[in-house]
Design an enzyme around this catalytic site. Structure first.
Site, PDB file in Angstrom:
ATOM      1  N   GLU A  76     -49.595  -5.381  18.081  1.00  0.00           N
ATOM      2  CA  GLU A  76     -48.516  -5.806  18.990  1.00  0.00           C
ATOM      3  C   GLU A  76     -47.148  -5.432  18.394  1.00  0.00           C
ATOM      4  O   GLU A  76     -46.198  -5.176  19.124  1.00  0.00           O
ATOM      5  CB  GLU A  76     -48.586  -7.311  19.263  1.00  0.00           C
ATOM      6  CG  GLU A  76     -49.775  -7.754  20.114  1.00  0.00           C
ATOM      7  CD  GLU A  76     -49.564  -7.615  21.630  1.00  0.00           C
ATOM      8  OE1 GLU A  76     -48.436  -7.777  22.102  1.00  0.00           O
ATOM      9  OE2 GLU A  76     -50.556  -7.335  22.340  1.00  0.00           O
TER      10      GLU A  76
ATOM     11  N   ASP B  35     -55.133  -9.131  29.941  1.00  0.00           N
ATOM     12  CA  ASP B  35     -55.368  -9.293  28.505  1.00  0.00           C
ATOM     13  C   ASP B  35     -54.288 -10.240  27.982  1.00  0.00           C
ATOM     14  O   ASP B  35     -53.301 -10.515  28.674  1.00  0.00           O
ATOM     15  CB  ASP B  35     -55.256  -7.921  27.799  1.00  0.00           C
ATOM     16  CG  ASP B  35     -55.427  -8.021  26.287  1.00  0.00           C
ATOM     17  OD1 ASP B  35     -56.355  -8.704  25.829  1.00  0.00           O
ATOM     18  OD2 ASP B  35     -54.616  -7.421  25.550  1.00  0.00           O
ATOM     19  N   SER B  36     -54.454 -10.673  26.747  1.00  0.00           N
ATOM     20  CA  SER B  36     -53.416 -11.497  26.130  1.00  0.00           C
ATOM     21  C   SER B  36     -52.142 -10.697  25.889  1.00  0.00           C
ATOM     22  O   SER B  36     -51.071 -11.282  25.732  1.00  0.00           O
ATOM     23  CB  SER B  36     -53.933 -12.019  24.786  1.00  0.00           C
ATOM     24  OG  SER B  36     -54.221 -10.920  23.941  1.00  0.00           O
TER      25      SER B  36
ATOM     26  N   CYS C 228     -62.451  -6.123  20.284  1.00  0.00           N
ATOM     27  CA  CYS C 228     -61.125  -6.604  20.691  1.00  0.00           C
ATOM     28  C   CYS C 228     -60.459  -5.392  21.302  1.00  0.00           C
ATOM     29  O   CYS C 228     -60.461  -4.307  20.692  1.00  0.00           O
ATOM     30  CB  CYS C 228     -60.337  -7.102  19.486  1.00  0.00           C
ATOM     31  SG  CYS C 228     -58.603  -7.426  19.865  1.00  0.00           S
ATOM     32  N   THR C 229     -59.918  -5.552  22.490  1.00  0.00           N
ATOM     33  CA  THR C 229     -59.427  -4.367  23.197  1.00  0.00           C
ATOM     34  C   THR C 229     -58.203  -3.752  22.518  1.00  0.00           C
ATOM     35  O   THR C 229     -57.889  -2.583  22.745  1.00  0.00           O
ATOM     36  CB  THR C 229     -59.123  -4.705  24.669  1.00  0.00           C
ATOM     37  OG1 THR C 229     -58.257  -5.846  24.726  1.00  0.00           O
ATOM     38  CG2 THR C 229     -60.410  -5.014  25.416  1.00  0.00           C
ATOM     39  N   HIS C 230     -57.536  -4.517  21.674  1.00  0.00           N
ATOM     40  CA  HIS C 230     -56.431  -3.941  20.898  1.00  0.00           C
ATOM     41  C   HIS C 230     -56.925  -2.850  19.933  1.00  0.00           C
ATOM     42  O   HIS C 230     -56.182  -1.942  19.577  1.00  0.00           O
ATOM     43  CB  HIS C 230     -55.736  -5.019  20.069  1.00  0.00           C
ATOM     44  CG  HIS C 230     -54.787  -5.886  20.829  1.00  0.00           C
ATOM     45  ND1 HIS C 230     -55.188  -6.808  21.753  1.00  0.00           N
ATOM     46  CD2 HIS C 230     -53.421  -5.949  20.803  1.00  0.00           C
ATOM     47  CE1 HIS C 230     -54.123  -7.427  22.248  1.00  0.00           C
ATOM     48  NE2 HIS C 230     -53.041  -6.919  21.695  1.00  0.00           N
TER      49      HIS C 230
ATOM     50  N   CYS D 244     -60.167  -8.375  27.862  1.00  0.00           N
ATOM     51  CA  CYS D 244     -59.900  -9.098  26.617  1.00  0.00           C
ATOM     52  C   CYS D 244     -61.188  -9.799  26.219  1.00  0.00           C
ATOM     53  O   CYS D 244     -61.744 -10.585  27.002  1.00  0.00           O
ATOM     54  CB  CYS D 244     -58.794 -10.120  26.862  1.00  0.00           C
ATOM     55  SG  CYS D 244     -58.457 -11.203  25.461  1.00  0.00           S
ATOM     56  N   ASN D 245     -61.666  -9.517  25.027  1.00  0.00           N
ATOM     57  CA  ASN D 245     -62.912 -10.141  24.563  1.00  0.00           C
ATOM     58  C   ASN D 245     -62.738 -11.646  24.366  1.00  0.00           C
ATOM     59  O   ASN D 245     -63.614 -12.434  24.704  1.00  0.00           O
ATOM     60  CB  ASN D 245     -63.346  -9.505  23.242  1.00  0.00           C
ATOM     61  CG  ASN D 245     -63.780  -8.073  23.404  1.00  0.00           C
ATOM     62  OD1 ASN D 245     -64.953  -7.787  23.516  1.00  0.00           O
ATOM     63  ND2 ASN D 245     -62.837  -7.138  23.439  1.00  0.00           N
ATOM     64  N   THR D 246     -61.590 -12.011  23.815  1.00  0.00           N
ATOM     65  CA  THR D 246     -61.331 -13.422  23.523  1.00  0.00           C
ATOM     66  C   THR D 246     -61.298 -14.238  24.813  1.00  0.00           C
ATOM     67  O   THR D 246     -61.850 -15.334  24.887  1.00  0.00           O
ATOM     68  CB  THR D 246     -59.985 -13.543  22.778  1.00  0.00           C
ATOM     69  OG1 THR D 246     -59.955 -12.562  21.728  1.00  0.00           O
ATOM     70  CG2 THR D 246     -59.795 -14.911  22.194  1.00  0.00           C
TER      71      THR D 246
ATOM     72  N   TYR E 158     -54.228 -14.644  21.536  1.00  0.00           N
ATOM     73  CA  TYR E 158     -55.176 -15.681  21.962  1.00  0.00           C
ATOM     74  C   TYR E 158     -56.172 -16.001  20.840  1.00  0.00           C
ATOM     75  O   TYR E 158     -56.693 -17.099  20.753  1.00  0.00           O
ATOM     76  CB  TYR E 158     -56.009 -15.186  23.156  1.00  0.00           C
ATOM     77  CG  TYR E 158     -55.369 -15.208  24.526  1.00  0.00           C
ATOM     78  CD1 TYR E 158     -54.017 -15.510  24.713  1.00  0.00           C
ATOM     79  CD2 TYR E 158     -56.130 -14.914  25.657  1.00  0.00           C
ATOM     80  CE1 TYR E 158     -53.454 -15.512  25.995  1.00  0.00           C
ATOM     81  CE2 TYR E 158     -55.585 -14.928  26.935  1.00  0.00           C
ATOM     82  CZ  TYR E 158     -54.241 -15.216  27.100  1.00  0.00           C
ATOM     83  OH  TYR E 158     -53.699 -15.220  28.354  1.00  0.00           O
ATOM     84  N   GLY E 159     -56.446 -15.009  20.036  1.00  0.00           N
ATOM     85  CA  GLY E 159     -57.590 -15.066  19.114  1.00  0.00           C
ATOM     86  C   GLY E 159     -57.508 -16.090  18.003  1.00  0.00           C
ATOM     87  O   GLY E 159     -58.476 -16.314  17.286  1.00  0.00           O
TER      88      GLY E 159
HETATM   89  N1  DGL Z   1     -57.219  -8.073  23.098  1.00  0.00           N
HETATM   90  C1  DGL Z   1     -57.855  -9.310  22.904  1.00  0.00           C
HETATM   91  C2  DGL Z   1     -59.363  -9.171  22.778  1.00  0.00           C
HETATM   92  O1  DGL Z   1     -59.944  -8.237  23.263  1.00  0.00           O
HETATM   93  C3  DGL Z   1     -57.401 -10.300  21.906  1.00  0.00           C
HETATM   94  C4  DGL Z   1     -56.101 -10.278  21.268  1.00  0.00           C
HETATM   95  C5  DGL Z   1     -55.566 -11.651  20.936  1.00  0.00           C
HETATM   96  O2  DGL Z   1     -55.934 -12.240  19.911  1.00  0.00           O
HETATM   97  O3  DGL Z   1     -54.782 -12.107  21.745  1.00  0.00           O
HETATM   98  O4  DGL Z   1     -60.005 -10.027  22.214  1.00  0.00           O
END
Ligand code: DGL
Length: 265
Positions: free
Chosen positions: A154, A11-12, A186-188, A74-76, A43-44
């Site tokens: 984060e 993931d990011s 988003c996994t966060h 990570c979805n992104t 990343y997003g």
């Molecule tokens: N956890 C990431 C996701 O599932 C993205 C977080 C990010 O923006 O880095 O998209």
């Protein structure tokens, strides 16, 4: 056939550890190596080209660790991973397709909200799977860019006044839309379930961990890549940032792991 090589997960940042937690439950005999690219998080808010480049680098690192499969937690990153097919010969499982399919199946009234990063929403990956006009005739879909949640998470801003207000201000407009399913795209956001449920108490929250684990299971069984039944699975965690800081960021993680080490990708 059995295979005791590790499964790579990335993931990011720390969000993918919500998926890792589920994977460890579903696969108690598997070894996992997790990479949190915390140095480059989030990343997003980056461009598709920048994200694809970071994805390539993390994947090269995981391949150098001789993993047998990769989970993009990570979805992104998943939305910007199509290029991997050209050079990755092991199974790669992203989170978007299994999660979207599960959410569609779960929803009764088909009023669905997808919460994700700006880049994931812009990629239209969820739109393509959830808003298919010919298949899903009923219901209204909402795609909400919530990248600001990532930075807050984060920074360990959860279950406090700040996080409840942040989520309420952002999602309140959905509260009278009769939404029965919210995709944590988003996994966060697995760390914002209390905040989101307070605004949308009637909605079922669908996170990526369960559906992705089930898809991975199907694939590694079919490919003969499951570890031996008597093998005790382990978890190793790598970060491109500061291991000490990451340790503090993941004090909520509920599985045993063998320390956090630094990697340069
Ligand atoms: N956890 C990431 C996701 O599932 C993205 C977080 C990010 O923006 O880095 O998209």
């Amino acid at each position: 056939m059995r295979n005791n090589k590790p499964i790579g997960v990335f993931d990011s940042g720390i969000g993918g550890m919500t998926v890792l937690s589920k994977l460890a439950e579903v696969f108690p005999c598997e070894d996992f190596i997790y990479v949190g690219d915390t140095l480059n998080c989030p990343y997003g808010v980056k461009s598709p080209e920048e994200i694809a480049d970071l994805v390539t680098r993390v994947v090269h690192y995981l391949l150098s660790q001789d993993v047998k499969a990769i989970v993009i937690a990570c979805n992104t990153a998943t939305a910007n991973s199509a290029h991997l097919k050209a050079f990755v010969k092991i199974p790669v499982v992203g989170v978007i397709e299994p999660t979207a399919k599960y959410a569609l199946k779960t929803s009764r009234n088909k009023n669905i909200a997808v919460l994700a990063t700006n880049a994931t929403i812009d990629s239209k990956s969820y739109h393509k799977l959830i808003d298919k006009k010919r298949i899903v005739k009923r219901g209204k879909k909402y795609f909400v860019k919530c990248s600001e949640f990532v930075t807050a998470i984060e920074d360990k801003q959860f279950t406090n006044d700040y996080s409840f207000k942040l989520v309420k201000d952002k999602l309140e407009f959905l509260s009278d839309k009769n939404i029965d399913t919210v995709v944590l795209g988003c996994t966060h956001f697995g760390l914002y379930t209390q905040e989101i449920s307070r605004v949308l108490p009637q909605a079922k929250l669908v996170d990526c961990g369960g559906p992705t684990s089930q898809l991975l299971k199907k694939i590694i069984k079919k490919e003969g890549l499951m570890a031996d039944d008597f093998h005790t699975g382990t978890i190793r965690i790598a970060t491109t940032g500061d291991p000490k800081q990451m340790e503090q960021q993941i004090d909520w993680f509920d599985k045993e792991y063998q320390g956090i080490f630094k990697v340069n990708i």
